[in-house]
Design a protein around this motif. Sequence first.
Motif, PDB file in Angstrom:
ATOM      1  N   GLU A  53       0.840  -1.199   0.000  1.00  0.00           N
ATOM      2  CA  GLU A  53       0.000   0.000   0.000  1.00  0.00           C
ATOM      3  C   GLU A  53       0.879   1.255   0.000  1.00  0.00           C
ATOM      4  OE1 GLU A  53      -2.588  -0.639   3.426  1.00  0.00           O
ATOM      5  OE2 GLU A  53      -4.173  -1.239   2.046  1.00  0.00           O
ATOM      6  N   SER A  54       1.758   1.331  -0.987  1.00  0.00           N
ATOM      7  CA  SER A  54       2.658   2.482  -1.090  1.00  0.00           C
ATOM      8  C   SER A  54       1.832   3.755  -1.262  1.00  0.00           C
ATOM      9  CB  SER A  54       3.597   2.303  -2.277  1.00  0.00           C
ATOM     10  OG  SER A  54       4.407   3.440  -2.464  1.00  0.00           O
ATOM     11  N   SER A  55       1.886   4.618  -0.235  1.00  0.00           N
ATOM     12  CA  SER A  55       1.028   5.804  -0.232  1.00  0.00           C
ATOM     13  C   SER A  55       1.800   7.109  -0.302  1.00  0.00           C
ATOM     14  CB  SER A  55       0.146   5.805   1.024  1.00  0.00           C
ATOM     15  OG  SER A  55      -0.778   4.759   0.978  1.00  0.00           O
ATOM     16  N   GLY A  56       3.123   7.031  -0.319  1.00  0.00           N
ATOM     17  CA  GLY A  56       3.937   8.230  -0.408  1.00  0.00           C
ATOM     18  C   GLY A  56       5.236   7.910  -1.112  1.00  0.00           C
ATOM     19  N   LEU A  57       5.862   8.948  -1.683  1.00  0.00           N
ATOM     20  CA  LEU A  57       7.091   8.760  -2.437  1.00  0.00           C
ATOM     21  C   LEU A  57       7.929  10.028  -2.318  1.00  0.00           C
ATOM     22  CD1 LEU A  57       8.069   6.381  -4.276  1.00  0.00           C
ATOM     23  CD2 LEU A  57       7.257   7.724  -6.223  1.00  0.00           C
ATOM     24  N   ALA A  58       9.223   9.856  -2.053  1.00  0.00           N
ATOM     25  CA  ALA A  58      10.122  11.004  -1.965  1.00  0.00           C
ATOM     26  C   ALA A  58      11.480  10.607  -2.509  1.00  0.00           C
ATOM     27  CB  ALA A  58      10.260  11.491  -0.519  1.00  0.00           C
ATOM     28  N   ALA A  59      11.997  11.382  -3.461  1.00  0.00           N
ATOM     29  CA  ALA A  59      13.313  11.115  -4.037  1.00  0.00           C
ATOM     30  C   ALA A  59      14.397  11.547  -3.062  1.00  0.00           C
ATOM     31  CB  ALA A  59      13.465  11.847  -5.365  1.00  0.00           C
ATOM     32  N   SER A  60      15.345  10.666  -2.809  1.00  0.00           N
ATOM     33  CA  SER A  60      16.443  10.974  -1.896  1.00  0.00           C
ATOM     34  C   SER A  60      17.400  11.988  -2.509  1.00  0.00           C
ATOM     35  CB  SER A  60      17.202   9.688  -1.557  1.00  0.00           C
ATOM     36  OG  SER A  60      18.369   9.978  -0.820  1.00  0.00           O
ATOM     37  N   TYR A  67      14.482   6.041  -3.591  1.00  0.00           N
ATOM     38  CA  TYR A  67      13.205   6.678  -3.281  1.00  0.00           C
ATOM     39  C   TYR A  67      12.674   6.107  -1.966  1.00  0.00           C
ATOM     40  CZ  TYR A  67      13.768   7.812  -8.169  1.00  0.00           C
ATOM     41  OH  TYR A  67      14.292   8.261  -9.362  1.00  0.00           O
ATOM     42  N   TRP A  68      12.144   6.990  -1.134  1.00  0.00           N
ATOM     43  CA  TRP A  68      11.564   6.586   0.146  1.00  0.00           C
ATOM     44  C   TRP A  68      10.072   6.395  -0.010  1.00  0.00           C
ATOM     45  CZ3 TRP A  68      14.877   5.265   3.859  1.00  0.00           C
ATOM     46  CH2 TRP A  68      16.168   5.793   3.813  1.00  0.00           C
ATOM     47  N   THR A  69       9.557   5.316   0.559  1.00  0.00           N
ATOM     48  CA  THR A  69       8.118   5.058   0.507  1.00  0.00           C
ATOM     49  C   THR A  69       7.674   4.379   1.795  1.00  0.00           C
ATOM     50  OG1 THR A  69       6.311   4.165  -0.866  1.00  0.00           O
ATOM     51  CG2 THR A  69       8.279   2.783  -0.606  1.00  0.00           C
ATOM     52  N   HIS A  70       6.383   4.139   1.917  1.00  0.00           N
ATOM     53  CA  HIS A  70       5.804   3.553   3.133  1.00  0.00           C
ATOM     54  C   HIS A  70       4.423   3.031   2.801  1.00  0.00           C
ATOM     55  CE1 HIS A  70       3.111   7.016   3.352  1.00  0.00           C
ATOM     56  NE2 HIS A  70       4.160   7.715   2.954  1.00  0.00           N
ATOM     57  N   ASN A  71       3.920   2.132   3.612  1.00  0.00           N
ATOM     58  CA  ASN A  71       2.525   1.717   3.519  1.00  0.00           C
ATOM     59  C   ASN A  71       1.670   2.730   4.278  1.00  0.00           C
ATOM     60  OD1 ASN A  71       2.727  -0.823   2.054  1.00  0.00           O
ATOM     61  ND2 ASN A  71       3.759  -1.614   3.875  1.00  0.00           N
ATOM     62  N   ASP A  72       0.344   2.608   4.147  1.00  0.00           N
ATOM     63  CA  ASP A  72      -0.477   3.516   4.947  1.00  0.00           C
ATOM     64  C   ASP A  72      -0.835   2.851   6.276  1.00  0.00           C
ATOM     65  OD1 ASP A  72      -2.523   1.837   4.003  1.00  0.00           O
ATOM     66  OD2 ASP A  72      -3.465   3.364   2.780  1.00  0.00           O
ATOM     67  N   SER A  73      -2.057   2.454   6.503  1.00  0.00           N
ATOM     68  CA  SER A  73      -2.449   1.968   7.827  1.00  0.00           C
ATOM     69  C   SER A  73      -2.076   0.504   8.024  1.00  0.00           C
ATOM     70  CB  SER A  73      -3.952   2.161   8.014  1.00  0.00           C
ATOM     71  OG  SER A  73      -4.662   1.599   6.924  1.00  0.00           O
ATOM     72  N   ASP A  74      -1.967   0.126   9.305  1.00  0.00           N
ATOM     73  CA  ASP A  74      -1.790  -1.262   9.721  1.00  0.00           C
ATOM     74  C   ASP A  74      -0.456  -1.882   9.313  1.00  0.00           C
ATOM     75  OD1 ASP A  74      -4.265  -1.108  10.850  1.00  0.00           O
ATOM     76  OD2 ASP A  74      -5.299  -2.153   9.232  1.00  0.00           O
ATOM     77  N   ASP A  75       0.567  -1.092   9.065  1.00  0.00           N
ATOM     78  CA  ASP A  75       1.863  -1.662   8.723  1.00  0.00           C
ATOM     79  C   ASP A  75       2.848  -1.552   9.882  1.00  0.00           C
ATOM     80  OD1 ASP A  75       3.946  -2.782   7.136  1.00  0.00           O
ATOM     81  OD2 ASP A  75       4.718  -0.774   6.784  1.00  0.00           O
ATOM     82  N   GLY A  76       2.863  -0.429  10.559  1.00  0.00           N
ATOM     83  CA  GLY A  76       3.834  -0.194  11.617  1.00  0.00           C
ATOM     84  C   GLY A  76       4.702   0.995  11.278  1.00  0.00           C
ATOM     85  N   PRO A  77       5.662   1.317  12.145  1.00  0.00           N
ATOM     86  CA  PRO A  77       6.475   2.520  11.973  1.00  0.00           C
ATOM     87  C   PRO A  77       7.647   2.311  11.024  1.00  0.00           C
ATOM     88  CG  PRO A  77       7.115   1.423  13.981  1.00  0.00           C
ATOM     89  CD  PRO A  77       5.993   0.598  13.397  1.00  0.00           C
ATOM     90  N   TYR A  78       7.355   1.924   9.777  1.00  0.00           N
ATOM     91  CA  TYR A  78       8.409   1.555   8.847  1.00  0.00           C
ATOM     92  C   TYR A  78       8.431   2.472   7.626  1.00  0.00           C
ATOM     93  CZ  TYR A  78       7.691  -2.660  11.616  1.00  0.00           C
ATOM     94  OH  TYR A  78       7.510  -3.536  12.657  1.00  0.00           O
TER      95      TYR A  78
END
Length: 352
Positions: A53-60, A67-78
């Motif tokens: 559930e990649s919900s964000g993207l940021a180029a390093s 590129y930095w990304t993350h899931n949205d809910s229910d994944d944890g602080p990752y």
Amino acid sequence: MRTEAGQRSVGRTAALLLACLATAATTLTVAPPARAADPAGQLFTIGDPRITESSGLAASRSHPGVYWTHNDSDDGPYVYAVDSQGRTVATVTLRGVEPRDVEAISLGPDGRLYLGDIGDNLGGKWPEVWIYAFAEPAELRDQTVDAVRYRVRYEDGPRDAEALMVHPVTGRAYIASKKQGGGGLYQGPEKLSASGINTFRRVADVPWITDGAFSPDGTRLVLRGYLGATLYRWQGDAPVKPAPLSAPWQGQGESVTFSADGRAVLYGAEGKNSPVWREPLDNDQLPDTVPPSTTPAPAPAPGAGSAAPSPSAGGDAAAPASDGPSSGGVGLLVLLAAGAAVFGLLRKRRSG
């Protein structure tokens, strides 16, 4: 995003469909400027089975091609660092953080990554939301880091949001709310405070969007939705001169960032093996400090861009010769895109 248990009413579904149709009509009836020889295409696919559930993207800025990304809910602080081949090269864990609904990530001029825990699936009921900030790691490896938490409230009451943008020059944070008929762009204080409430005030109206990003020099702002994207000039702490921007059809498209050199916009989506798509900029679309390219940029590497071209708000995203959709195909494309977007939203909410 996930919602509380329960079904949306037929009236709610119809409202969503109408909102999608209105957004699609606005986006598709005006073709964006013709693109240069720099081709669009799928840049890579996120292959990590944990990132669904990649919900964000940021180029390093510190690590070219990452590129930095993350899931949205229910994944944890990752937070995950993904390279230009779609491989996860680092997993960062935020110590002591219990996120609720992380929806966006942005890189500030202070070298910190800002993570927006700003989603509100209750339709704007949380009394406050949060932003976490931590230094972009100098070394790409799995690690646990400390993060600063900033408490955020809106001057006109709670609301749902999925876009957090930190200006790369001033360091000021902005949040764009998400609403069927169009949301608002909210400006944070000049400097975020870790000791009190940070009140964000509305400074502009924006479409229904799922993410946004500033160009590296801060002179452009892109806001994307499920059915298209809008590019703004950034002048005097405000977005001006909106213009439609080509964006691939990605179904659950929820992330966007500028490339590190400012010459292209990258779009991401939720789902397993989700693609990240590159759309080049040219002429007036380019940030003020980026000169027009005199030679075409290379096409995406073989394999990375081998997927079939996706239709975009400006036509065939992988065919620069096409400036926009044909008049005969606009109606069908609008209906299909709107219907698919509503289906994706409802399917996602029922899974929560």
